[in-house]
Write a protein that holds these residues in place. Sequence first.
Motif, short mmCIF file in Angstrom:
data_model
loop_
_atom_site.label_atom_id
_atom_site.label_comp_id
_atom_site.label_asym_id
_atom_site.label_seq_id
_atom_site.Cartn_x
_atom_site.Cartn_y
_atom_site.Cartn_z
N ALA A 124 0.05 -1.10 -4.64
CA ALA A 124 0.43 -1.50 -5.69
C ALA A 124 0.88 -2.74 -5.87
CB ALA A 124 1.97 -0.32 -5.46
N PHE A 125 1.53 -2.96 -6.96
CA PHE A 125 2.44 -4.45 -7.65
C PHE A 125 3.50 -3.78 -7.84
CE2 PHE A 125 -2.24 -4.74 -7.30
CZ PHE A 125 -2.15 -6.34 -7.38
N THR A 130 13.88 -3.48 -13.07
CA THR A 130 12.34 -2.82 -12.73
C THR A 130 11.84 -4.18 -13.76
OG1 THR A 130 12.69 -1.42 -12.25
CG2 THR A 130 10.66 -1.58 -12.94
N VAL A 131 10.99 -5.33 -13.98
CA VAL A 131 10.00 -5.78 -14.56
C VAL A 131 9.30 -5.45 -14.98
CG1 VAL A 131 9.62 -7.61 -15.36
CG2 VAL A 131 11.36 -8.24 -14.30
N TYR A 132 7.84 -4.91 -13.54
CA TYR A 132 7.11 -4.57 -13.58
C TYR A 132 6.36 -3.13 -12.62
CZ TYR A 132 1.18 -4.47 -13.59
OH TYR A 132 0.54 -3.89 -14.03
N LYS A 133 5.93 -2.70 -12.74
CA LYS A 133 5.50 -1.61 -11.89
C LYS A 133 4.08 -1.36 -11.96
CE LYS A 133 9.17 0.83 -10.14
NZ LYS A 133 9.97 2.53 -10.09
N TYR A 134 2.61 -1.29 -11.18
CA TYR A 134 1.83 -0.95 -10.74
C TYR A 134 1.09 0.09 -9.77
CZ TYR A 134 -3.75 -0.29 -10.73
OH TYR A 134 -4.68 0.06 -10.13
N ASP A 135 0.55 1.58 -10.14
CA ASP A 135 0.95 2.31 -9.38
C ASP A 135 -0.58 2.44 -8.81
OD1 ASP A 135 0.97 4.87 -7.05
OD2 ASP A 135 2.31 5.41 -8.19
N ILE A 192 1.15 -1.11 -0.17
CA ILE A 192 -0.40 -0.12 0.34
C ILE A 192 1.12 1.75 0.48
CG2 ILE A 192 -1.64 1.57 1.17
CD1 ILE A 192 -3.33 -1.24 2.31
N PRO A 193 1.12 1.55 -1.15
CA PRO A 193 2.03 3.14 -1.60
C PRO A 193 1.66 4.49 -0.63
CG PRO A 193 0.33 3.52 -3.31
CD PRO A 193 0.19 2.21 -1.95
#
Length: 238
Positions: free
Chosen positions: A195-196, A210-215, A43-44
Amino acid sequence: MFVDRLHSGEEKLSHIPFTVAISFKEVNEGGDGMIILRVVTFIPKNPENSDPSTDWIYLTAVPIAPGSYVQYYYLGDERDFNPYTANTQDFRTAQHFEIDFYYHTFASYKNTGISNQKTIVFPTLKVDYSQAQVSPNCLSVNWVDFQRDYCQISMKCDCADPFIDVAPAVNYDFIITVHSNGYVQVTGTHDGFPAFEIYKSFDNGATWGTVYKYDPRPIEAGLTELFPGHSITVNKWG
């Protein structure tokens, strides 16, 4: 510390039922050809908040008597994207994989973060704090296909809040293919909150790519995104 590890020499491992270890650690050793993968949810922190006390997320209010009710709040992980969290509890869930193409070995670890709850009773304004941790058994690896030039992992997350039995779970359903040349492909689905982040390392965790980020913050996605039905489709190379 219990570790599930596959030693296969030149054998090919195809869609192996795999039981993941419940322990979790920072990696400090490995042979040439080792690729480390981290799949984390958190949780950002609200970028507008500088005071951690303002990161409490309001969930609901529950009546307890005529004229009296309880408000429930949950604390986020108070951080932004960061791969260096293996020895912390700054995440909701974490799956960590060691794929060694030189020795043809595979190891997997998993863990969940500490959940913090705050309750405020009205009208007395009595405040209580409590902590709990969901079992890491809500994280799973369905199968591993380990070939000479790639390792494909089918993994799932279905982890709910430990305080509320009916709370919607954090969900993802990924197939991640790690190639021996360092490229990683992620396909699957995940919830629109929290967040992932997925990272890879070639130097035993000293540095990460970094491979993947989701905000979820730019679209103001919140707890309602946890309700049934995956909302984000992923097909990402990194």
